[in-house]
Design an enzyme around this catalytic site. Structure first.
Site, PDB file in Angstrom:
ATOM      1  N   ASN A   9       0.883  -1.167   0.000  1.00  0.00           N
ATOM      2  CA  ASN A   9       0.000   0.000   0.000  1.00  0.00           C
ATOM      3  C   ASN A   9       0.922   1.217   0.000  1.00  0.00           C
ATOM      4  O   ASN A   9       1.489   1.562   1.027  1.00  0.00           O
ATOM      5  CB  ASN A   9      -0.884  -0.023   1.249  1.00  0.00           C
ATOM      6  CG  ASN A   9      -1.669   1.264   1.420  1.00  0.00           C
ATOM      7  OD1 ASN A   9      -1.778   2.072   0.494  1.00  0.00           O
ATOM      8  ND2 ASN A   9      -2.216   1.469   2.613  1.00  0.00           N
ATOM      9  N   LYS A  11       0.226   4.301  -0.350  1.00  0.00           N
ATOM     10  CA  LYS A  11      -0.340   5.539   0.216  1.00  0.00           C
ATOM     11  C   LYS A  11      -0.026   6.710  -0.716  1.00  0.00           C
ATOM     12  O   LYS A  11      -0.048   6.529  -1.932  1.00  0.00           O
ATOM     13  CB  LYS A  11       0.171   5.742   1.646  1.00  0.00           C
ATOM     14  CG  LYS A  11       0.008   4.467   2.486  1.00  0.00           C
ATOM     15  CD  LYS A  11       0.252   4.649   3.941  1.00  0.00           C
ATOM     16  CE  LYS A  11       0.038   3.321   4.660  1.00  0.00           C
ATOM     17  NZ  LYS A  11       0.139   3.419   6.097  1.00  0.00           N
ATOM     18  N   HIS A  95      -9.327   1.676   4.349  1.00  0.00           N
ATOM     19  CA  HIS A  95      -8.078   1.778   5.109  1.00  0.00           C
ATOM     20  C   HIS A  95      -8.280   2.728   6.296  1.00  0.00           C
ATOM     21  O   HIS A  95      -9.021   3.699   6.196  1.00  0.00           O
ATOM     22  CB  HIS A  95      -6.955   2.289   4.198  1.00  0.00           C
ATOM     23  CG  HIS A  95      -5.629   2.210   4.868  1.00  0.00           C
ATOM     24  ND1 HIS A  95      -5.187   3.206   5.702  1.00  0.00           N
ATOM     25  CD2 HIS A  95      -4.687   1.245   4.864  1.00  0.00           C
ATOM     26  CE1 HIS A  95      -4.002   2.845   6.185  1.00  0.00           C
ATOM     27  NE2 HIS A  95      -3.679   1.662   5.699  1.00  0.00           N
ATOM     28  N   GLU A 167      -5.897  -4.761  10.318  1.00  0.00           N
ATOM     29  CA  GLU A 167      -4.866  -3.767  10.590  1.00  0.00           C
ATOM     30  C   GLU A 167      -5.160  -3.030  11.888  1.00  0.00           C
ATOM     31  O   GLU A 167      -5.952  -2.074  11.905  1.00  0.00           O
ATOM     32  CB  GLU A 167      -4.813  -2.747   9.446  1.00  0.00           C
ATOM     33  CG  GLU A 167      -4.484  -3.371   8.105  1.00  0.00           C
ATOM     34  CD  GLU A 167      -3.754  -2.380   7.212  1.00  0.00           C
ATOM     35  OE1 GLU A 167      -2.613  -2.666   6.844  1.00  0.00           O
ATOM     36  OE2 GLU A 167      -4.312  -1.327   6.915  1.00  0.00           O
ATOM     37  N   SER A 213       2.998  -2.115  10.281  1.00  0.00           N
ATOM     38  CA  SER A 213       4.446  -2.200  10.498  1.00  0.00           C
ATOM     39  C   SER A 213       5.024  -3.587  10.221  1.00  0.00           C
ATOM     40  O   SER A 213       5.972  -4.020  10.874  1.00  0.00           O
ATOM     41  CB  SER A 213       4.823  -1.727  11.910  1.00  0.00           C
ATOM     42  OG  SER A 213       4.386  -0.386  12.109  1.00  0.00           O
TER      43      SER A 213
END
Ligand code: PGA
Length: 252
Positions: A9, A11, A95, A167, A213
């Protein structure tokens, strides 16, 4: 057996020219790593370049959002048809950064997921608890509620195109990772909820990723867990070597 999916991802990172260079560098590094699907979800303006650069490789390209209306007066939004025409295969939906900064709710996540599935995309639906919820001991309730609301009204035959990304919000971009045990346990809770909604076979089939992470150091331990079927990777997906190491960890 369910597929492991390693998805980046990006971003709000990378220009089209950077995208081209990145994928040309990454492709030979991950060639033949076929125990997982490899996906890069990139900013809208990078998608066409990414699809072109990924032709003939095992890298698939996704978007980071999708609008639920077909077309119309929705300034700044991107439709399924637009994404389809340029070769997008996956779409991230809900997200936590969309939920946190752009007012996304479980209701809009549900609408976007339905639109993505109707158009034939694979939808990566993100959910997870915030820190206060984990500290209050209500993580399981939160992820069960999100799973039910985000998938409300989605028929069983469409579930094969749904990937869930668990997540924990406190782990995203913070360097704090859920322990492999925490990731396994909460992905397991989501899987149980899928079993209640769609039956045991569907729950066995669905890919549930961990995100937050995940990096080249911790990926192998996380991916070794039975309920963790891949990763949604932010920061570490911006470096070819770190992303390749995660793909390798999924190919042990
Ligand atoms: P991170 O992001 O890997 O940088 O924590 C994960 C995500 O937001 O999907």
């Amino acid at each position: 057996m369910r597929r492991t999916v390693i998805a980046g991802n990006w971003k709000m990172n990378m220009t089209p020219s950077e995208t081209k260079a990145f994928i040309e560098a990454l492709a030979p590094m991950v060639a033949g790593k076929d125990k997982c699907d490899i996906v890069l979800c990139v900013p809208f303006v990078d998608i066409a370049t990414a699809v072109e650069a990924a032709k003939g490789t095992n890298i698939k390209i996704g978007a980071e959002n999708i609008h639920f209306e077909e077309k119309g007066a929705y300034t700044g939004e991107i439709s399924a048809k637009m994404l389809k025409e340029i070769g997008t295969e996956y779409v991230i939906i809900g997200h936590s950064e969309r939920r946190q900064y752009f007012g996304e709710t479980d209701a809009t996540v549900n609408l976007r997921t339905k639109a993505a599935l109707a158009a034939g995309f694979k939808a990566i639906v993100c959910l997870g608890e915030v820190k206060e919820e984990r500290l209050s001991g209500i993580t399981n309730e939160i992820v069960r509620m999100q799973t039910k609301l985000d998938l409300a009204g989605i028929p069983a035959e469409d579930l094969k195109n749904v990937i869930i990304a668990y997540e924990p919000v406190w782990a995203i971009g913070t360097g704090l990772t859920a322990t492999p045990e925490q990731a396994d346990e909460t992905c397991g809770v989501i899987r149980e909820c899928i079993a209640e909604l769609y039956g045991a076979a569907a729950a066995e089939e669905i890919t549930i990723q961990y995100g937050g992470s995940m990096n080249d150091k911790n990926a192998a331990e996380l991916l070794a867990k039975v309920n963790v079927d891949g990763g949604l990777i932010g920061g570490a997906s911006l470096k070819t070597d770190a992303f390749t190491a995660i793909v390798n960890a999924a190919n042990l």
